[in-house]
Design a protein around this motif. Structure first.
Motif, PDB file in Angstrom:
ATOM      1  N   ALA A 222       0.912  -1.077   0.093  1.00 37.49           N
ATOM      2  CA  ALA A 222       0.025  -0.061   0.010  1.00 37.49           C
ATOM      3  C   ALA A 222       0.915   1.151  -0.154  1.00 37.49           C
ATOM      4  CB  ALA A 222      -0.915  -0.019   1.199  1.00 37.49           C
ATOM      5  N   LEU A 223       1.939   1.111   0.444  1.00 39.17           N
ATOM      6  CA  LEU A 223       2.903   2.202   0.553  1.00 39.17           C
ATOM      7  C   LEU A 223       3.688   2.729  -0.440  1.00 39.17           C
ATOM      8  CD1 LEU A 223       4.020   4.366   2.653  1.00 39.17           C
ATOM      9  CD2 LEU A 223       5.938   2.760   3.121  1.00 39.17           C
ATOM     10  N   LEU A 224       3.949   1.643  -1.485  1.00 41.02           N
ATOM     11  CA  LEU A 224       4.842   1.818  -2.402  1.00 41.02           C
ATOM     12  C   LEU A 224       4.337   2.875  -3.432  1.00 41.02           C
ATOM     13  CD1 LEU A 224       7.492   0.776  -3.775  1.00 41.02           C
ATOM     14  CD2 LEU A 224       6.042  -0.986  -4.797  1.00 41.02           C
ATOM     15  N   PRO A 225       2.927   2.851  -3.908  1.00 45.20           N
ATOM     16  CA  PRO A 225       2.748   3.956  -4.793  1.00 45.20           C
ATOM     17  C   PRO A 225       2.933   5.165  -4.356  1.00 45.20           C
ATOM     18  CG  PRO A 225       0.878   2.300  -4.654  1.00 45.20           C
ATOM     19  CD  PRO A 225       2.069   2.020  -3.592  1.00 45.20           C
ATOM     20  N   SER A 226       3.023   5.600  -3.335  1.00 42.43           N
ATOM     21  CA  SER A 226       3.390   7.057  -2.642  1.00 42.43           C
ATOM     22  C   SER A 226       4.741   7.427  -2.744  1.00 42.43           C
ATOM     23  CB  SER A 226       2.522   7.269  -1.452  1.00 42.43           C
ATOM     24  OG  SER A 226       3.343   6.356  -0.284  1.00 42.43           O
ATOM     25  N   LEU A 227       5.803   6.391  -2.893  1.00 42.82           N
ATOM     26  CA  LEU A 227       7.006   6.678  -2.548  1.00 42.82           C
ATOM     27  C   LEU A 227       7.471   7.198  -3.797  1.00 42.82           C
ATOM     28  CD1 LEU A 227       8.147   3.446  -0.751  1.00 42.82           C
ATOM     29  CD2 LEU A 227       7.752   5.599   0.015  1.00 42.82           C
ATOM     30  N   TYR A 228       8.492   8.064  -3.953  1.00 45.70           N
ATOM     31  CA  TYR A 228       9.163   8.689  -5.033  1.00 45.70           C
ATOM     32  C   TYR A 228      10.678   8.546  -4.995  1.00 45.70           C
ATOM     33  CZ  TYR A 228       9.981  12.601  -1.991  1.00 45.70           C
ATOM     34  OH  TYR A 228      10.366  13.119  -0.998  1.00 45.70           O
ATOM     35  N   SER A 229      11.370   8.365  -4.178  1.00 36.91           N
ATOM     36  CA  SER A 229      12.960   8.584  -3.987  1.00 36.91           C
ATOM     37  C   SER A 229      13.528   7.063  -4.221  1.00 36.91           C
ATOM     38  CB  SER A 229      13.278   8.859  -2.710  1.00 36.91           C
ATOM     39  OG  SER A 229      13.214   8.013  -1.734  1.00 36.91           O
ATOM     40  N   ALA A 230      14.519   6.900  -5.003  1.00 36.26           N
ATOM     41  CA  ALA A 230      15.041   5.793  -5.228  1.00 36.26           C
ATOM     42  C   ALA A 230      15.307   4.722  -4.167  1.00 36.26           C
ATOM     43  CB  ALA A 230      16.161   5.838  -6.246  1.00 36.26           C
ATOM     44  N   ARG A 231      15.943   5.270  -3.191  1.00 33.79           N
ATOM     45  CA  ARG A 231      16.056   4.403  -2.180  1.00 33.79           C
ATOM     46  C   ARG A 231      14.941   3.921  -1.525  1.00 33.79           C
ATOM     47  NH1 ARG A 231      18.530   5.242   3.804  1.00 33.79           N
ATOM     48  NH2 ARG A 231      19.198   3.044   4.184  1.00 33.79           N
ATOM     49  N   SER A 232      13.845   4.771  -1.353  1.00 34.78           N
ATOM     50  CA  SER A 232      12.547   4.316  -0.356  1.00 34.78           C
ATOM     51  C   SER A 232      11.986   3.328  -1.538  1.00 34.78           C
ATOM     52  CB  SER A 232      11.700   5.437  -0.433  1.00 34.78           C
ATOM     53  OG  SER A 232      11.184   6.054  -1.605  1.00 34.78           O
ATOM     54  N   MET A 233      12.103   3.179  -2.572  1.00 36.86           N
ATOM     55  CA  MET A 233      11.289   2.234  -3.599  1.00 36.86           C
ATOM     56  C   MET A 233      12.010   1.146  -3.750  1.00 36.86           C
ATOM     57  SD  MET A 233       9.742   4.502  -6.905  1.00 36.86           S
ATOM     58  CE  MET A 233      11.492   5.253  -7.215  1.00 36.86           C
ATOM     59  N   PHE A 234      13.433   1.219  -3.473  1.00 42.09           N
ATOM     60  CA  PHE A 234      14.359  -0.090  -3.395  1.00 42.09           C
ATOM     61  C   PHE A 234      13.834  -0.723  -2.122  1.00 42.09           C
ATOM     62  CE2 PHE A 234      18.147  -1.267  -0.829  1.00 42.09           C
ATOM     63  CZ  PHE A 234      18.330  -2.466  -1.462  1.00 42.09           C
ATOM     64  N   LEU A 235      13.658  -0.076  -1.023  1.00 40.07           N
ATOM     65  CA  LEU A 235      13.427  -0.660   0.437  1.00 40.07           C
ATOM     66  C   LEU A 235      12.287  -1.234   0.501  1.00 40.07           C
ATOM     67  CD1 LEU A 235      15.132   1.914   2.704  1.00 40.07           C
ATOM     68  CD2 LEU A 235      16.119  -0.229   2.339  1.00 40.07           C
ATOM     69  N   ALA A 236      11.228  -0.734  -0.150  1.00 41.58           N
ATOM     70  CA  ALA A 236       9.949  -1.219  -0.023  1.00 41.58           C
ATOM     71  C   ALA A 236       9.704  -2.441  -0.922  1.00 41.58           C
ATOM     72  CB  ALA A 236       8.917  -0.356  -0.831  1.00 41.58           C
ATOM     73  N   GLU A 237      10.620  -2.593  -2.195  1.00 42.36           N
ATOM     74  CA  GLU A 237      10.493  -3.907  -3.013  1.00 42.36           C
ATOM     75  C   GLU A 237      11.384  -4.770  -2.410  1.00 42.36           C
ATOM     76  OE1 GLU A 237      12.144  -2.585  -6.777  1.00 42.36           O
ATOM     77  OE2 GLU A 237      10.297  -1.613  -7.378  1.00 42.36           O
ATOM     78  N   TYR A 238      12.477  -4.857  -1.992  1.00 47.69           N
ATOM     79  CA  TYR A 238      13.168  -5.587  -1.247  1.00 47.69           C
ATOM     80  C   TYR A 238      12.949  -6.033  -0.035  1.00 47.69           C
ATOM     81  CZ  TYR A 238      16.854  -5.576  -4.905  1.00 47.69           C
ATOM     82  OH  TYR A 238      17.639  -5.791  -6.116  1.00 47.69           O
ATOM     83  N   LEU A 239      11.960  -5.303   0.899  1.00 44.94           N
ATOM     84  CA  LEU A 239      11.746  -5.667   2.211  1.00 44.94           C
ATOM     85  C   LEU A 239      10.463  -6.614   2.047  1.00 44.94           C
ATOM     86  CD1 LEU A 239      11.961  -2.299   4.079  1.00 44.94           C
ATOM     87  CD2 LEU A 239      13.295  -4.522   4.555  1.00 44.94           C
ATOM     88  N   ARG A 240       9.510  -6.247   1.041  1.00 50.31           N
ATOM     89  CA  ARG A 240       8.432  -7.179   0.813  1.00 50.31           C
ATOM     90  C   ARG A 240       8.664  -8.306   0.394  1.00 50.31           C
ATOM     91  NH1 ARG A 240       4.434  -4.527  -3.925  1.00 50.31           N
ATOM     92  NH2 ARG A 240       5.995  -4.576  -5.564  1.00 50.31           N
ATOM     93  N   PHE A 241       9.580  -8.402  -0.582  1.00 50.10           N
ATOM     94  CA  PHE A 241      10.268  -9.611  -1.349  1.00 50.10           C
ATOM     95  C   PHE A 241      10.862 -10.619  -0.058  1.00 50.10           C
ATOM     96  CE2 PHE A 241      13.479 -12.473  -2.637  1.00 50.10           C
ATOM     97  CZ  PHE A 241      12.478 -13.605  -3.745  1.00 50.10           C
TER      98      PHE A 241
END
Length: 435
Positions: A222-241
């Protein structure tokens, strides 16, 4: 937090060797469908089984264990780093595993998350905090909300000025989940990763996510669509995996590794064998002749889509080497490759000759090699030959396949460090007495 140093076992160990770890280790692998526990009397697994109470058990590749705790700990670290690199290269960003092999992609993700925390710490958001008399003046807010007094010229003077200043917050949900995951990684993997202990205070000071662990991946979705920085998107993707793939067994144990290390052994050799300057690195498999069926009457050609698939072909100034990576014990004929593998190598040589030999020139020297893992670069088998039943040699149509042993520890080290340093010298044929 503590980092559990592991106990050591080896791939292909008998199940009975597990002793007191058998309950949690075997149960965890059976539940994950890894290790061929119910099919074989030996364990087919290389990697880590971690239990939150009983600690870690590492299964080293065959021929890698020494019985020396310090040496085996170093080899275990190399093994995990090698599996992480293998997982990263085979799965890439799509995080695809390779079927029955296990979950090396998860190890790659764990290493990326640990490296990110080591280099950058917990994720923080830059926010502006409203203050008074400290920071950048905000005159619109000041005029609206503060009372002014006239100076000696009648000009308004504000005793208090509304201000704002930039601060960094680590209270965001993304940072909380990152800290909780890094705490898990530190507990299970710090012995081979390193780098998380230096930022221990950041982890201790971070609040725990206010939701159960089972919902963290959905919160990140739910949080991922609101993220914009490269690091925040990286963390969200890798953490959920990580959260979806690192599920624990019913005993609370985690399993990270592969059931079939042969693919890793082949990949490591391909990446670490030192090549000659004369090696043009041709795509040999695409050039080798392929089987083609011929239809009756019309003579139409009906080729098979897949032909011969060699592991490694080395091109030197004066010869060629066909290297077949074999993850066998190779202590005797019983534990060495059988007839199908031997015959296949001989066909590979004939196929390669169709490309490199010329009718008006002498035949090229082609060495056929089985490459086995070893404690050192030496082993008991010299070569395998086809001979008559009475021991007499056969014609030169059946050439020997040489047996080469390569130190598993050295191969792991070169693969982890991304270096080529494994040398293959031209093998020497051993004389075989005639019966």
């Amino acid at each position: 937090m503590r980092s559990n140093l592991p106990s050591f076992f080896s791939d292909r160990d008998p199940l009975a060797v597990l002793d007191r770890h058998a309950g949690t280790v075997v149960a965890a692998m059976r539940e994950r469908g890894i290790g061929r526990i119910d099919e074989q009397k030996t364990v087919h697994f290389c990697g880590l089984v971690h239990h939150p109470v009983e600690g870690a058990a590492v299964f080293l590749p065959r021929e890698a264990g020494t019985g020396n705790a310090d040496a085996d700990l170093e080899t275990a670290s190399l093994t995990m780093l090698a599996l992480a690199r293998f997982g990263a290269e085979t799965s890439m960003r799509d995080f695809e595993d390779d079927g029955e092999a296990g979950n090396p992609g998860t190890l790659a993700v764990i290493k990326r998350l640990a490296d990110d925390f080591r280099d950058h710490g917990l994720f923080s958001e830059r926010i502006r905090q409203q203050t008074r008399n400290a920071g950048k003046p905000e005159w619109t807010r000041t005029v609206k909300r503060e009372s002014a007094l006239p100076d000696h010229k009648g000009q308004p003077i504000f005793i208090d000025i509304r201000t704002s200043r930039a601060t960094r917050s680590t209270d965001a949900l993304l940072a909380q989940i990152q800290a909780a995951v890094i705490r898990e990684i530190h507990l299970a993997h710090a012995w081979w990763l390193g780098g998380t202990s230096g930022r221990r205070q950041e982890l201790l000071s971070s609040p725990h996510p206010p939701f159960p662990r089972a919902s963290w991946a959905r919160k990140l979705d739910a949080l991922l669509p609101s993220l914009y920085s490269a690091r925040s998107m990286f963390l969200a993707e890798y953490l959920r995996f990580y959260l979806r793939e690192s599920r624990m067994s019913s005993t609370g144990a985690y399993v990270f590794g592969v059931s079939d290390f042969h693919t890793v052994w082949e990949t490591m050799l391909r990446e670490t064998i030192l090549r000659s300057p004369h090696d043009r690195r041709r795509n040999w498999n695409s050039e080798l002749p392929k089987p083609i069926y011929v239809l009756k009457g019309s003579g139409t050609l009906d080729p098979r889509s897949r032909g011969m698939q060699t592991d490694i072909i080395l091109e030197n100034k004066t010869d060629y080497m066909i290297v077949d990576a074999k993850y066998y014990a190779a202590r005797s004929a019983v534990t060495a490759p059988g007839w199908p593998d031997i015959a296949k190598q001989m066909f590979y040589e004939q196929a390669l000759r169709e490309i490199v030999d010329s009718a008006d020139l002498p035949q090229n020297v082609i060495h056929n090699i089985f490459a086995f893992p070893g404690q050192t670069n030496d082993g008991p088998l010299a070569n395998v030959e086809v001979r008559h039943t009475d021991g007499r040699p056969v014609s030169t149509a059946f050439r020997p396949v040489f047996c080469v042993y390569l130190s598993m520890r050295e191969v792991l080290s070169h693969y982890v460090n991304n270096t080529r340093g494994i040398k293959l010298a031209a093998p020497v044929r051993q004389p075989v007495p005639v019966a």
